[in-house]
Design a protein around this motif. Sequence first.
Motif, mmCIF file in Angstrom:
data_model
loop_
_atom_site.group_PDB
_atom_site.id
_atom_site.type_symbol
_atom_site.label_atom_id
_atom_site.label_comp_id
_atom_site.label_asym_id
_atom_site.label_seq_id
_atom_site.Cartn_x
_atom_site.Cartn_y
_atom_site.Cartn_z
ATOM 1 N N ARG A 45 -14.300 48.900 28.346
ATOM 2 C CA ARG A 45 -14.733 50.291 28.279
ATOM 3 C C ARG A 45 -13.561 51.275 28.398
ATOM 4 N N THR A 46 -12.526 50.927 29.162
ATOM 5 C CA THR A 46 -11.434 51.872 29.417
ATOM 6 C C THR A 46 -10.691 52.299 28.150
ATOM 7 N N PRO A 47 -10.174 51.382 27.304
ATOM 8 C CA PRO A 47 -9.472 51.836 26.099
ATOM 9 C C PRO A 47 -10.383 52.560 25.113
ATOM 10 N N VAL A 48 -11.661 52.185 25.067
ATOM 11 C CA VAL A 48 -12.601 52.889 24.190
ATOM 12 C C VAL A 48 -12.759 54.336 24.649
ATOM 13 N N ARG A 49 -12.915 54.532 25.947
ATOM 14 C CA ARG A 49 -13.054 55.891 26.469
ATOM 15 C C ARG A 49 -11.776 56.704 26.269
ATOM 16 N N GLN A 50 -10.619 56.057 26.414
ATOM 17 C CA GLN A 50 -9.350 56.752 26.173
ATOM 18 C C GLN A 50 -9.260 57.211 24.718
ATOM 19 N N ALA A 51 -9.666 56.338 23.801
ATOM 20 C CA ALA A 51 -9.615 56.682 22.380
ATOM 21 C C ALA A 51 -10.557 57.838 22.063
ATOM 22 N N LEU A 52 -11.771 57.805 22.615
ATOM 23 C CA LEU A 52 -12.735 58.878 22.376
ATOM 24 C C LEU A 52 -12.243 60.199 22.960
ATOM 25 N N LYS A 53 -11.641 60.133 24.132
ATOM 26 C CA LYS A 53 -11.113 61.346 24.745
ATOM 27 C C LYS A 53 -10.011 61.946 23.888
ATOM 28 N N GLN A 54 -9.134 61.094 23.332
ATOM 29 C CA GLN A 54 -8.060 61.587 22.477
ATOM 30 C C GLN A 54 -8.615 62.180 21.184
ATOM 31 N N LEU A 55 -9.639 61.548 20.623
ATOM 32 C CA LEU A 55 -10.285 62.086 19.421
ATOM 33 C C LEU A 55 -10.880 63.463 19.696
ATOM 34 N N GLU A 56 -11.481 63.613 20.870
ATOM 35 C CA GLU A 56 -12.058 64.907 21.241
ATOM 36 C C GLU A 56 -10.963 65.949 21.427
ATOM 37 N N ASN A 57 -9.887 65.577 22.113
ATOM 38 C CA ASN A 57 -8.783 66.514 22.339
ATOM 39 C C ASN A 57 -8.145 66.962 21.027
ATOM 40 N N ASP A 58 -8.098 66.051 20.055
ATOM 41 C CA ASP A 58 -7.472 66.357 18.769
ATOM 42 C C ASP A 58 -8.431 67.003 17.780
#
Length: 240
Positions: A45-58
């Motif tokens: 779950r951790t890398p998936v959440r990191q990726a989603l957070k980065q997508l949201e930030n970008d």
Amino acid sequence: MLTIRKSLYKSIYDDLVNKIISSTYQMGEQLPSETELDRIYNASRTPVRQALKQLENDGYIYRLQGKGSFVANRRPAEMWTRMTGFRSNYIDKWEEISSRTIGIDQTHGCYSHLFNIDKNQKVVHLKRVRYFGDTPILYLEHYINPIIPDEIFSENLSFISLNELIEDKLGIEIVRAEEEIEPITVKPDIAEILSVRLDKPLLKVTRISYDKNNLPIDVNPYIVNTNEWKYKVDFERDDG
């Protein structure tokens, strides 16, 4: 030879970006849930959440609590652009600006995909005219996200800025907007409102305004009386 491996979250991020850009996931479409992404990428779950957070930030996605992640109606902003608006063109003569609401109703099916609502759910639709002195400058329509209560519009039909009204009444700040611009041939009713000839080419701008959570709040098609106002965009380099 030294091989540098991407972090797992960056690999997930890059793959999702490619799918958004290629329209595998289209504007407004919901991404797979975190659990489904865990399975697709064989990840925790951790890398998936990191990726989603980065997508949201970008700016590639926006996230709705309890609903999931959705593809945003944009691509990351170019480094030279900044949001401007009508006010910047008349800042020195703002006391001469006025607005009038000439129609308010509810419609359905308009921008339901963008607002992520059922196509039968009603959306507030405003028709307005903005004046400089006695001269009509803009004909505007607004399609408002249903999260905004319609009573705030009926309380004051002569408000000038919808963004300021929403922020003052509800504390929702518009922080980003995107626009599409196209030349049009004016329709008779709009020509009469703007006091222009039927053969006068005009400019139509469709602005979509977003809050700090990247949620679309207002879709605002407006028609510019080009006899009175030349559309202007300021560019400012942002090295951040």
